[in-house]
Every structure is written in structure tokens, then in C-alpha cells.
Design a protein around this motif. Structure first.
Motif, PDB file in Angstrom:
ATOM      1  N   LEU A  58      25.193 -28.484   3.480  1.00  0.00           N
ATOM      2  CA  LEU A  58      25.975 -29.598   4.031  1.00  0.00           C
ATOM      3  C   LEU A  58      26.594 -29.214   5.368  1.00  0.00           C
ATOM      4  N   VAL A  59      27.138 -28.001   5.435  1.00  0.00           N
ATOM      5  CA  VAL A  59      27.738 -27.527   6.684  1.00  0.00           C
ATOM      6  C   VAL A  59      26.688 -27.503   7.796  1.00  0.00           C
ATOM      7  N   LYS A  60      25.509 -26.997   7.468  1.00  0.00           N
ATOM      8  CA  LYS A  60      24.441 -26.873   8.460  1.00  0.00           C
ATOM      9  C   LYS A  60      23.895 -28.248   8.862  1.00  0.00           C
ATOM     10  N   ARG A  61      23.685 -29.097   7.844  1.00  0.00           N
ATOM     11  CA  ARG A  61      23.069 -30.405   8.139  1.00  0.00           C
ATOM     12  C   ARG A  61      23.978 -31.283   8.995  1.00  0.00           C
ATOM     13  N   HIS A  62      25.294 -31.217   8.757  1.00  0.00           N
ATOM     14  CA  HIS A  62      26.224 -32.050   9.519  1.00  0.00           C
ATOM     15  C   HIS A  62      26.700 -31.350  10.797  1.00  0.00           C
ATOM     16  N   GLY A  63      26.335 -30.095  10.948  1.00  0.00           N
ATOM     17  CA  GLY A  63      26.697 -29.377  12.153  1.00  0.00           C
ATOM     18  C   GLY A  63      28.192 -29.234  12.353  1.00  0.00           C
ATOM     19  N   ILE A  64      28.939 -28.992  11.291  1.00  0.00           N
ATOM     20  CA  ILE A  64      30.402 -28.916  11.383  1.00  0.00           C
ATOM     21  C   ILE A  64      30.852 -27.458  11.481  1.00  0.00           C
ATOM     22  N   ASP A  65      32.075 -27.294  11.958  1.00  0.00           N
ATOM     23  CA  ASP A  65      32.703 -25.971  11.977  1.00  0.00           C
ATOM     24  C   ASP A  65      33.172 -25.673  10.553  1.00  0.00           C
ATOM     25  N   PRO A  66      32.592 -24.681   9.858  1.00  0.00           N
ATOM     26  CA  PRO A  66      32.952 -24.438   8.455  1.00  0.00           C
ATOM     27  C   PRO A  66      34.419 -24.053   8.253  1.00  0.00           C
ATOM     28  N   THR A  67      35.079 -23.579   9.314  1.00  0.00           N
ATOM     29  CA  THR A  67      36.498 -23.224   9.161  1.00  0.00           C
ATOM     30  C   THR A  67      37.372 -24.463   9.045  1.00  0.00           C
ATOM     31  N   ARG A  68      36.792 -25.647   9.325  1.00  0.00           N
ATOM     32  CA  ARG A  68      37.549 -26.899   9.181  1.00  0.00           C
ATOM     33  C   ARG A  68      37.416 -27.484   7.775  1.00  0.00           C
ATOM     34  N   LEU A  69      36.628 -26.828   6.933  1.00  0.00           N
ATOM     35  CA  LEU A  69      36.455 -27.297   5.557  1.00  0.00           C
ATOM     36  C   LEU A  69      37.226 -26.369   4.623  1.00  0.00           C
ATOM     37  N   LYS A  70      38.111 -26.945   3.831  1.00  0.00           N
ATOM     38  CA  LYS A  70      38.913 -26.162   2.877  1.00  0.00           C
ATOM     39  C   LYS A  70      38.669 -26.710   1.470  1.00  0.00           C
ATOM     40  N   LEU A  71      38.258 -25.840   0.566  1.00  0.00           N
ATOM     41  CA  LEU A  71      37.996 -26.239  -0.812  1.00  0.00           C
ATOM     42  C   LEU A  71      39.196 -25.874  -1.675  1.00  0.00           C
ATOM     43  N   GLU A  72      39.734 -26.876  -2.370  1.00  0.00           N
ATOM     44  CA  GLU A  72      40.888 -26.647  -3.239  1.00  0.00           C
ATOM     45  C   GLU A  72      40.416 -26.453  -4.677  1.00  0.00           C
ATOM     46  N   ILE A  73      40.778 -25.314  -5.240  1.00  0.00           N
ATOM     47  CA  ILE A  73      40.429 -25.010  -6.624  1.00  0.00           C
ATOM     48  C   ILE A  73      41.712 -24.758  -7.412  1.00  0.00           C
ATOM     49  N   THR A  74      41.657 -24.963  -8.717  1.00  0.00           N
ATOM     50  CA  THR A  74      42.835 -24.764  -9.564  1.00  0.00           C
ATOM     51  C   THR A  74      42.761 -23.423 -10.283  1.00  0.00           C
ATOM     52  N   GLU A  75      43.920 -22.980 -10.771  1.00  0.00           N
ATOM     53  CA  GLU A  75      43.961 -21.725 -11.519  1.00  0.00           C
ATOM     54  C   GLU A  75      43.093 -21.797 -12.767  1.00  0.00           C
ATOM     55  N   SER A  76      43.089 -22.930 -13.433  1.00  0.00           N
ATOM     56  CA  SER A  76      42.317 -23.060 -14.677  1.00  0.00           C
ATOM     57  C   SER A  76      40.821 -22.891 -14.420  1.00  0.00           C
ATOM     58  N   LEU A  77      40.377 -23.236 -13.205  1.00  0.00           N
ATOM     59  CA  LEU A  77      38.962 -23.074 -12.862  1.00  0.00           C
ATOM     60  C   LEU A  77      38.554 -21.606 -12.918  1.00  0.00           C
ATOM     61  N   LEU A  78      39.481 -20.716 -12.590  1.00  0.00           N
ATOM     62  CA  LEU A  78      39.172 -19.291 -12.542  1.00  0.00           C
ATOM     63  C   LEU A  78      39.017 -18.679 -13.924  1.00  0.00           C
ATOM     64  N   LEU A  79      39.624 -19.305 -14.931  1.00  0.00           N
ATOM     65  CA  LEU A  79      39.641 -18.711 -16.265  1.00  0.00           C
ATOM     66  C   LEU A  79      38.248 -18.570 -16.852  1.00  0.00           C
ATOM     67  N   LYS A  80      37.333 -19.444 -16.475  1.00  0.00           N
ATOM     68  CA  LYS A  80      35.998 -19.435 -17.067  1.00  0.00           C
ATOM     69  C   LYS A  80      35.271 -18.128 -16.790  1.00  0.00           C
ATOM     70  N   ASN A  81      35.327 -17.673 -15.536  1.00  0.00           N
ATOM     71  CA  ASN A  81      34.657 -16.424 -15.170  1.00  0.00           C
ATOM     72  C   ASN A  81      35.215 -15.981 -13.818  1.00  0.00           C
ATOM     73  N   VAL A  82      36.215 -15.113 -13.868  1.00  0.00           N
ATOM     74  CA  VAL A  82      36.906 -14.705 -12.646  1.00  0.00           C
ATOM     75  C   VAL A  82      35.958 -13.993 -11.680  1.00  0.00           C
ATOM     76  N   GLU A  83      35.159 -13.071 -12.205  1.00  0.00           N
ATOM     77  CA  GLU A  83      34.272 -12.304 -11.334  1.00  0.00           C
ATOM     78  C   GLU A  83      33.258 -13.207 -10.646  1.00  0.00           C
ATOM     79  N   ASN A  84      32.716 -14.158 -11.374  1.00  0.00           N
ATOM     80  CA  ASN A  84      31.761 -15.103 -10.786  1.00  0.00           C
ATOM     81  C   ASN A  84      32.444 -15.961  -9.725  1.00  0.00           C
ATOM     82  N   ALA A  85      33.690 -16.374 -10.014  1.00  0.00           N
ATOM     83  CA  ALA A  85      34.439 -17.193  -9.059  1.00  0.00           C
ATOM     84  C   ALA A  85      34.674 -16.425  -7.759  1.00  0.00           C
ATOM     85  N   ILE A  86      35.038 -15.155  -7.879  1.00  0.00           N
ATOM     86  CA  ILE A  86      35.267 -14.338  -6.687  1.00  0.00           C
ATOM     87  C   ILE A  86      33.983 -14.204  -5.871  1.00  0.00           C
TER      88      ILE A  86
END
Length: 507
Positions: A366-394
Motif C-alpha cells: 500500500l505504501v509503495k502503490r500510493h507513493g506515500i511517505d511511510p513515516t506519515r503512517l502510524k499504526l495504533e495497536i492495543t496491549e491486548s493485541l500483544l498477548l497473543k504472541n509477543v515475539e511475533n508482534a515484535i
């Protein structure tokens, strides 16, 4: 004289030798008799051993017959002879144990009464042999829908019962879980059957009653599930109905909402709203993209109402992809406007979406196709999302950070993530949950928690943003504690894109 003496000695010696030979003969005869006796005894022993072997075989055969008879009697007592499923007697026994387990754990369970629609017509047209084949195949299909500890029983005729335990403690959630299994049963039993050379279609009517509705009686629970089954018949067959009318209303509403949600994408009913994020001087530095569902009849459906349903049904994947696609397209447009080119656009990511195998590749494309600056995209994740698999999340976060994408830990303070993992997460921002901001001016505990989060963020060289800021007092307290980024109604509510543009022109 000497010769006579020697002759006498020789005679005596011969007599002694003859006597010894005679004694040896006697002993040889006795030994022969003893050997014959021993041979006889050995023969007798072999006979007794052979007899014992025969006796043991007979005993083993008798025990085997007794075991088979005991098993047969047990099967006759507790199992249905046609399908091999537990019968009513065993079902009731298991129900009592399930009630006791439910009492201890607080978790609910459900009993489903299943009746095959128009089964009598099959017996009347093709005969009972075909009816028996259908019952046997139905039993196998029902078992394939169950977990290991669930029970499928046949009460007789075309009546089956399914018992599910270990459901949610909350009745509504337990009913939703039961509905999911019921839907699986309906789909499985609706598949065509091959009865000898005949293809046959059958449908079930299912009645369901939760354990906590049963009043401590197995028979009463069966009766209620049976009543609910007849309600399913009245509703047109091939469906599931709950005994509790209010529960059924909730399930019906949820089913209707899910059906509408499946149509929402193709009917383009989703929109992204944008909420401004400002710094201590009220200057915009970022925006959060928030999905909104504009239904033609329901109106604005709150995310809290449809997002959990989307996650449970799997619809969150296409919806989440649409959000990311739309957000990247918006960044592409914003880069040509001086007022928006430096804004960071935050997008919420669900756990289901984040952990899909191709998530990194999806974001990169998506970043490549739209030609955007990736530093302008911020993904918000929750703490509960990490519980499933911390190492995979990292690993996922690190791969995207490598191309410039930012991460914010949303709703911070409400989850259970370990500080040990927090220092390893490639995040750039902590987002203080609005539940701590709401009463910050008056609640000492909220004040302490917010101060601790801000201090920790600074010590880890992380930005910190407070969401849900609605009053000047809240903003001032946060500013005094060195929190310099804010989001909330004090600065602007989530707005559709045209109104958001108008807001930007005013700040």
C-alpha cells in the motif's frame, strides 16, 4: 601251606566280588524301578499341565465372554443401538455432572434439542431402512461438529440432543457461542446425504436452552430445549431458536446486524472520519482515522457495536484492508497540500488483522502503490493485541518500522502488557486511555496513573498523547505534567473529510 593260604584268600575274594556284583544288580534293578516311577510321575505331571492349560483357556474364554456380556449390557443400558450415541439415561447423567461443573466454574452451558424435519415422510416413502441410514449419518455429522468434551445423544426416533459446556460466564456471550455451533450444525446437516443409491436432503429444527435458565433440573432443561425446538418448527424449520425470548431477540438482532455488515462493503456504507491531534500550542501534528458505518436504515452505527462482530465473523479483514487502503489514499492526497503534508495519520489495527500472515507485505504494498511517505503512517495497536504472541508482534512491528512506519500503543494502562516487553517494542508513542483522563481533575488515582505513564514514556524516549481531552482543566493538568500532545473534543470531534478540511482552515 603257603599255597593253601593263598588259595583260601582267593576263594574269599571271589565270594566278596560275587556278593558285590549281586548288590550292584539289586541296586540297578531298584534304579530301573525308580526311573520307571519317575517317568510315570513326569507323564502324570505333563497330563496335569495340559489339563491346567485347557482349564486356563476355558477360564479366559469365560472371562472374555463375561466382559463382552458386561460391555453389551452397558451399551444396552447407556448407548443407542442404532447410532452408538449416548442414550437418554447417559445424557441425563452427564448433564448432572455438567451442572456441577458449571456451578463450580461459573461458566454457562447449553442443551440443544434437534429434530429432523419431515423425517416421517422418508420412512413412509423409502422405508425404515433408509430412515435408519439417515439417522446413522446424522449422528456422524453431529459428532464432527463437536469438541472432545461435548456430548451428542439420541433420545429415540429422529430426536438428537447436543450438550455444550464451558461456555462464557455471560449469558449473551454464551448464547452467541451456542449460536455459532448451531449454525455449524445447520450447515453440516443441510449437506446432501447419500442413502444407498438415493441422494436425499434433510434439514433440522433446533431448540436451545442455556444451563442458567434451567432451574437446577435436567428434565426441565430438556423440556425447555424441546419447547424451543417447536418454536423453530413454527418459524419455518431449518433454524435455531432459544427458549429465552429475550435471548432470541438479541441473537436475531445480532444475526440481522451481521447480515447488514456483510453488505456494507459492497454498498459502500463505510466512511473514514478524522479527529485532529494537537500539540501544546494547539497546532495540528496528527490525525486519527476512525471508521464509521452509515447504514441507510439504522443510521450511524457505533464502532463499538459492529467492530467486535466484524472480528468474530472474520469480516474485520476486508474492512481493515479498506481502512488502510483509504488512509493511504488520503495521505497521497494530503502530500500536495501545505496544511496537511506534515500530518501523521493514525490507523487502528485489530489483532486479527495484525496477526494475518501477509500483514507486513500488505502494508508495504500500500505504501509503495500510493507513493506515500511511510513515516506519515502510524499504526495504533492495543496491549491486548500483544498477548497473543509477543515475539511475533515484535517481529512484525520491526519489519514495518524498518521501512519507516510508526507504531503507537493505544489505550495504554488498560491492558496487561509486561514492562519487560514494553522496552523491546519498536513503538514511538504511548497513548493514554481516555478512561484515565475523564476524571483527572478530581480523581487522585487517575492523576497518579497519568503522571506515572508520562514519566515512564519520557524515560523510554517515547512520545505520549492523551486522548479524550474535553476540558481546559484536563489539558492544563496534562501540560503541567509534561504531556504535550492531545486528542479530544476540546480540539475537535471525529469529522467526515469535508468538515475536517474546514476545521483545518480555522486552526
Amino acid at each position: 601251606m603257603k599255597e593253601l593260604s593263598e588259595l583260601a584268600e582267593l576263594v574269599i575274594a571271589n565270594k566278596e566280588l560275587a556278593f558285590q556284583n549281586q548288590e550292584k544288580g539289586k541296586r540297578a534293578a531298584e534304579l530301573a524301578i525308580a526311573n520307571k516311577e519317575l517317568a510315570f510321575q513326569n507323564k502324570e505331571k505333563e497330563k496335569r499341565v495340559a489339563e491346567l492349560v485347557v482349564a486356563n483357556k476355558e477360564l479366559a474364554f469365560q472371562n472374555e465372554q463375561k466382559g463382552m456380556l458386561a460391555t453389551e449390557l452397558n451399551n444396552l443400558a447407556f448407548y443407542d443401538t442404532l447410532t452408538g450415541l449416548p442414550n437418554r439415561r447417559l445424557l441425563l447423567d452427564r448433564l448432572h455432572h455438567a451442572f456441577a461443573s458449571s456451578e463450580r466454574s461459573g461458566r454457562d452451558g447449553v442443551l440443544m434439542f434437534i429434530d429432523l424435519d419431515k423425517f416421517k415422510d422418508l420412512n413412509d416413502t423409502l422405508g425404515h431402512d433408509f430412515g435408519d441410514l439417515l439417522l446413522q449419518q446424522t449422528a456422524l455429522r453431529l459428532e464432527s461438529c463437536m469438541r472432545e468434551n461435548d456430548t451428542v445423544a439420541r433420545l429415540g426416533g429422529d430426536e438428537f440432543v447436543v450438550m455444550l459446556g464451558d461456555l462464557s460466564e455471560h449469558p449473551i456471550e454464551a448464547a452467541i457461542q451456542a449460536q455459532a455451533v448451531g449454525d455449524k450444525i445447520l450447515a453440516t446437516l443441510n449437506q446432501p446425504y447419500l442413502l444407498a443409491t438415493h441422494e436425499y436432503h434433510s434439514t433440522p429444527s433446533i431448540g436451545a436452552a442455556l444451563f442458567k435458565d434451567q432451574g437446577k433440573s435436567a428434565e426441565e432443561l430438556l423440556k425447555r430445549a424441546d419447547i424451543a425446538m417447536y418454536q423453530a418448527k413454527k418459524a419455518g424449520r431449518n433454524t435455531l431458536r432459544f427458549f429465552n425470548p429475550k435471548m432470541q431477540e438479541v441473537i436475531n438482532a445480532r444475526t440481522s446486524l451481521e447480515a447488514d455488515l456483510r453488505k456494507a462493503m459492497e454498498n459502500q456504507q463505510f466512511q473514514l472520519y478524522y479527529q485532529i491531534q494537537v500539540d501544546s500550542s494547539h497546532s495540528p501534528f496528527g490525525v486519527e482515522a476512525l471508521i464509521r458505518w452509515i447504514h441507510p436504515d439504522r443510521g450511524l452505527v457505533p464502532p463499538a457495536q459492529f467492530i467486535p462482530l466484524a472480528e468474530e465473523s472474520g469480516l474485520i479483514l476486508p474492512i481493515g484492508q479498506w481502512v488502510l487502503e483509504t488512509a493511504c489514499h488520503r495521505l497521497k492526497i494530503w502530500r500536495h497540500d501545505a496544511r496537511t503534508r506534515d500530518l501523521v495519520l493514525a490507523v487502528n489495527i485489530s489483532a486479527v488483522q495484525f496477526h494475518q500472515a501477509d500483514f507486513v507485505a500488505l502494508v508495504e504494498s500500500l505504501v509503495k502503490r500510493h507513493g506515500i511517505d511511510p513515516t506519515r503512517l502510524k499504526l495504533e495497536i492495543t496491549e491486548s493485541l500483544l498477548l497473543k504472541n509477543v515475539e511475533n508482534a515484535i517481529a512484525i512491528m520491526s519489519a514495518l518500522k524498518a521501512i519507516g512506519v510508526r507504531f503507537s500503543l493505544d489505550d495504554f494502562g488498560t491492558g496487561y502488557s509486561s514492562l519487560q516487553y514494553l522496552k523491546r517494542l519498536p513503538i514511538s508513542e504511548l497513548k493514554i486511555d481516555q478512561s484515565f483522563i475523564r476524571d483527572i481533575a478530581t480523581d487522585s488515582s487517575d492523576k497518579a496513573i497519568v503522571c506515572a505513564i508520562i514519566a515512564m514514556a519520557h524515560s523510554l524516549n517515547l512520545d505520549v498523547i492523551a486522548e479524550g481531552v474535553e476540558t481546559e482543566d484536563q489539558r492544563q493538568f496534562l501540560l503541567d505534567k509534561r504531556c504535550t500532545h492531545y486528542q479530544g473534543y476540546l480540539f475537535g470531534q471525529p469529522l467526515p473529510i469535508e468538515k475536517f478540511k474546514a476545521l483545518l482552515e480555522q486552526v
